[in-house]
Design an enzyme around this catalytic site. Structure first.
Site, mmCIF file in Angstrom:
data_model
loop_
_atom_site.group_PDB
_atom_site.id
_atom_site.type_symbol
_atom_site.label_atom_id
_atom_site.label_comp_id
_atom_site.label_asym_id
_atom_site.label_seq_id
_atom_site.Cartn_x
_atom_site.Cartn_y
_atom_site.Cartn_z
ATOM 1 N N SER A 1 37.596 78.183 57.509
ATOM 2 C CA SER A 1 36.773 79.364 57.760
ATOM 3 C C SER A 1 37.525 80.341 58.653
ATOM 4 O O SER A 1 37.871 80.021 59.803
ATOM 5 C CB SER A 1 35.463 78.970 58.438
ATOM 6 O OG SER A 1 34.834 80.152 58.908
ATOM 7 N N HIS B 1 37.298 80.291 53.361
ATOM 8 C CA HIS B 1 35.850 80.469 53.485
ATOM 9 C C HIS B 1 35.604 81.688 54.368
ATOM 10 O O HIS B 1 36.110 81.759 55.494
ATOM 11 C CB HIS B 1 35.257 79.197 54.107
ATOM 12 C CG HIS B 1 33.770 79.186 54.219
ATOM 13 N ND1 HIS B 1 32.935 78.865 53.166
ATOM 14 C CD2 HIS B 1 32.956 79.432 55.281
ATOM 15 C CE1 HIS B 1 31.674 78.920 53.577
ATOM 16 N NE2 HIS B 1 31.652 79.263 54.856
ATOM 17 N N ASP C 1 32.878 83.943 56.256
ATOM 18 C CA ASP C 1 31.514 83.917 56.786
ATOM 19 C C ASP C 1 31.038 85.321 57.108
ATOM 20 O O ASP C 1 31.561 85.961 58.030
ATOM 21 C CB ASP C 1 31.482 83.057 58.058
ATOM 22 C CG ASP C 1 31.529 81.578 57.736
ATOM 23 O OD1 ASP C 1 30.694 81.128 56.934
ATOM 24 O OD2 ASP C 1 32.404 80.879 58.282
ATOM 25 N N MET D 1 28.032 87.648 58.431
ATOM 26 C CA MET D 1 26.805 87.540 59.241
ATOM 27 C C MET D 1 26.277 88.935 59.589
ATOM 28 O O MET D 1 27.063 89.808 59.951
ATOM 29 C CB MET D 1 27.123 86.800 60.541
ATOM 30 C CG MET D 1 27.730 85.434 60.309
ATOM 31 S SD MET D 1 28.100 84.681 61.905
ATOM 32 C CE MET D 1 28.727 83.094 61.352
ATOM 33 N N HIS E 1 30.471 83.256 52.086
ATOM 34 C CA HIS E 1 29.182 82.698 52.511
ATOM 35 C C HIS E 1 28.369 83.816 53.155
ATOM 36 O O HIS E 1 28.699 84.271 54.252
ATOM 37 C CB HIS E 1 29.479 81.555 53.505
ATOM 38 C CG HIS E 1 28.272 80.934 54.119
ATOM 39 N ND1 HIS E 1 28.360 80.093 55.221
ATOM 40 C CD2 HIS E 1 26.956 81.005 53.806
ATOM 41 C CE1 HIS E 1 27.141 79.678 55.548
ATOM 42 N NE2 HIS E 1 26.274 80.222 54.718
ATOM 43 N N MET F 1 25.471 85.123 55.097
ATOM 44 C CA MET F 1 24.375 84.802 56.020
ATOM 45 C C MET F 1 23.670 86.117 56.321
ATOM 46 O O MET F 1 23.807 86.702 57.403
ATOM 47 C CB MET F 1 24.927 84.133 57.279
ATOM 48 C CG MET F 1 25.324 82.681 57.033
ATOM 49 S SD MET F 1 26.484 82.062 58.250
ATOM 50 C CE MET F 1 28.016 82.642 57.540
ATOM 51 N N MET G 1 24.496 73.244 54.992
ATOM 52 C CA MET G 1 24.954 73.587 56.340
ATOM 53 C C MET G 1 24.788 72.363 57.245
ATOM 54 O O MET G 1 23.699 71.786 57.312
ATOM 55 C CB MET G 1 24.144 74.758 56.913
ATOM 56 C CG MET G 1 24.440 76.113 56.287
ATOM 57 S SD MET G 1 26.180 76.591 56.333
ATOM 58 C CE MET G 1 26.518 76.581 58.092
ATOM 59 N N ASP H 1 29.554 72.599 55.735
ATOM 60 C CA ASP H 1 30.062 73.685 56.572
ATOM 61 C C ASP H 1 29.454 73.563 57.965
ATOM 62 O O ASP H 1 28.235 73.677 58.133
ATOM 63 C CB ASP H 1 29.640 75.004 55.907
ATOM 64 C CG ASP H 1 30.119 76.242 56.639
ATOM 65 O OD1 ASP H 1 30.915 76.108 57.587
ATOM 66 O OD2 ASP H 1 29.692 77.342 56.244
HETATM 67 C C1 DX5 Z 1 28.681 78.860 60.729
HETATM 68 C C2 DX5 Z 1 29.654 79.192 59.614
HETATM 69 C C3 DX5 Z 1 30.705 78.172 59.469
HETATM 70 C C4 DX5 Z 1 31.518 77.993 60.689
HETATM 71 C C5 DX5 Z 1 32.143 76.626 60.683
HETATM 72 O O1 DX5 Z 1 27.771 79.862 60.822
HETATM 73 O O2 DX5 Z 1 28.977 79.271 58.393
HETATM 74 O O3 DX5 Z 1 31.534 78.423 58.363
HETATM 75 O O4 DX5 Z 1 32.483 78.959 60.825
HETATM 76 O O5 DX5 Z 1 32.875 76.545 61.819
HETATM 77 P P1 DX5 Z 1 33.313 75.207 62.536
HETATM 78 O O6 DX5 Z 1 34.167 74.456 61.560
HETATM 79 O O7 DX5 Z 1 34.027 75.728 63.704
HETATM 80 O O8 DX5 Z 1 32.069 74.444 62.876
HETATM 81 ZN ZN ZN Z 2 30.157 79.295 56.330
#
Ligand code: DX5
Ligand code: ZN
Length: 216
Positions: free
Chosen positions: A9, A34, A36, A38, A67, A69, A138, A176
């Site tokens: 990620s 990956h 993320d 947000m 991903h 969010m 998750m 994840d």
């Molecule tokens: C959380 C994200 C993850 C996160 C995972 O909101 O969706 O992808 O970055 O990070 P680690 O591996 O640091 O838990």
């Molecule tokens: Zn993620």
């Protein structure tokens, strides 16, 4: 157990140097990143948007596993497809018509995923399993990297991978949050085949060695 896909990620990389974060993934011999996304509303944090994804696109051949969010992921399908996403995963808990959003992703010619939070009843995903290429369980509450793995999600992973086998489907089962060599092994035993790792990947003293352990 077949070798899993490992998707670092980029959230855990230095945000001023995303191109270097991408290079580190290539140097570790991996093929997925990956991403993320947000919105500060569905989750209590803001990361980056379609422009960053578009600017990274010409720099790499890595599979962009995006991903979302977002409270309204349906409003952002077109911008992320245009930016070069290979796969868009949306949350079942978000405020949208899930079936329609998944169809819009598939109609755009890319892969579609459905995500669930750790406290979600996995049966909520059942109506969508025929329509997806990936199910994302998750293993932390989304919003931040570096949180501790939540073991109760293993039951959902087992349930969804059993359902995959029962129905003869072939979506990937991705996990994840808090994934390292130890928690990755637990998830693989439960049926996961796609491991996202942020903090553990970027902080690893030897990333190739870390990846070898995750894949072992
Ligand atoms: C959380 C994200 C993850 C996160 C995972 O909101 O969706 O992808 O970055 O990070 P680690 O591996 O640091 O838990
Ligand atoms: Zn993620």
């Amino acid at each position: 157990m077949p070798s899993p896909i490992v998707a670092p990620s980029l959230l855990a990389a230095n945000h001023g140097e995303f191109a270097l974060g991408i290079k580190a993934i290539e140097e570790a011999g991996l093929t997925w990143v990956h991403l993320d996304i947000m919105d500060g509303h569905f989750v209590p944090n803001i990361s980056f948007g379609p422009q960053v994804v578009a600017d990274l696109r010409p720099r790499t051949q890595l599979h962009f596993d995006v991903h979302l969010m977002l409270s309204h992921p349906d409003r952002f399908i077109a911008p992320f497809v245009k930016a070069g996403a290979n796969r868009l995963t949306v949350h079942v808990e978000a405020d949208h018509n899930v079936g329609q959003t998944l169809k819009a992703i598939k109609d755009a010619g890319i892969s579609a995923g459905i995500a669930m939070n750790p406290d979600c009843d996995p049966t909520r995903l059942l109506p969508y399993l025929d329509a997806v290429d990936l199910v994302l369980c998750m293993t932390v509450f989304p919003g931040f990297g570096g949180q501790a793995f939540i073991p109760s999600v293993l039951k959902s992973i087992e349930f969804l991978s059993a359902e995959r086998q029962k129905r003869g489907l072939n979506f990937r089962v991705e996990v994840d949050g808090g994934i390292n060599a130890e928690t990755g092994r637990l998830c693989r035993s439960a049926g996961a085949d796609t491991l996202v790792a942020g903090t553990a990947f970027y902080k690893a003293p030897d990333r190739k060695d870390f990846v070898a352990k995750l894949k072992a």
